[in-house]
Design an enzyme around this catalytic site. Structure first.
Site, short mmCIF file in Angstrom:
data_model
loop_
_atom_site.label_atom_id
_atom_site.label_comp_id
_atom_site.label_asym_id
_atom_site.label_seq_id
_atom_site.Cartn_x
_atom_site.Cartn_y
_atom_site.Cartn_z
N ARG A 21 44.34 31.18 43.82
CA ARG A 21 43.63 30.22 42.95
C ARG A 21 43.84 30.53 41.47
NH1 ARG A 21 37.85 30.87 45.01
NH2 ARG A 21 38.74 32.93 45.16
N ASN A 39 39.21 27.37 47.60
CA ASN A 39 39.51 27.73 48.97
C ASN A 39 38.80 26.77 49.91
OD1 ASN A 39 41.04 29.99 48.33
ND2 ASN A 39 39.36 31.43 48.55
#
Length: 93
Positions: A21, A39
């Site tokens: 990320r 996520n």
């Protein structure tokens, strides 16, 4: 004038717990894109991104490779209409 667009990108593989990320965040910011990444409970990483279409294509190329400890098995992209919904790019939890 370049075309503004939006894309939903879902990356599958070893993409959680490997800094994926933050890799998305750094690259999206460098390309001047806005949106978010997070996520999913499925083990995938979702990225919702808006900006210049060419820059989104550049981001997708990078996401297909990922950071050094990631293994990208699949990268699905769904193109959408630009909504100008985001003011910056962020990691969501």
């Amino acid at each position: 004038m370049s075309k503004l667009s939006r894309a939903t990108i879902i990356v599958d593989g070893v993409v959680q717990g490997v800094g994926f990320r933050y890799f998305v965040l750094r690259n999206a910011n460098a390309l001047g894109l806005k949106g978010y990444t997070k996520n999913l409970f499925t083990g995938e990483v979702l990225t919702e991104v808006e900006g210049e279409e060419g820059m989104i294509h550049e981001l997708i190329k990078k996401l297909k490779v990922g950071p050094s400890h990631a293994y990208v098995k699949d990268c699905k992209v769904e193109w959408k209409e630009f909504k100008n919904e985001f003011k910056d790019f962020e990691v969501r939890y």
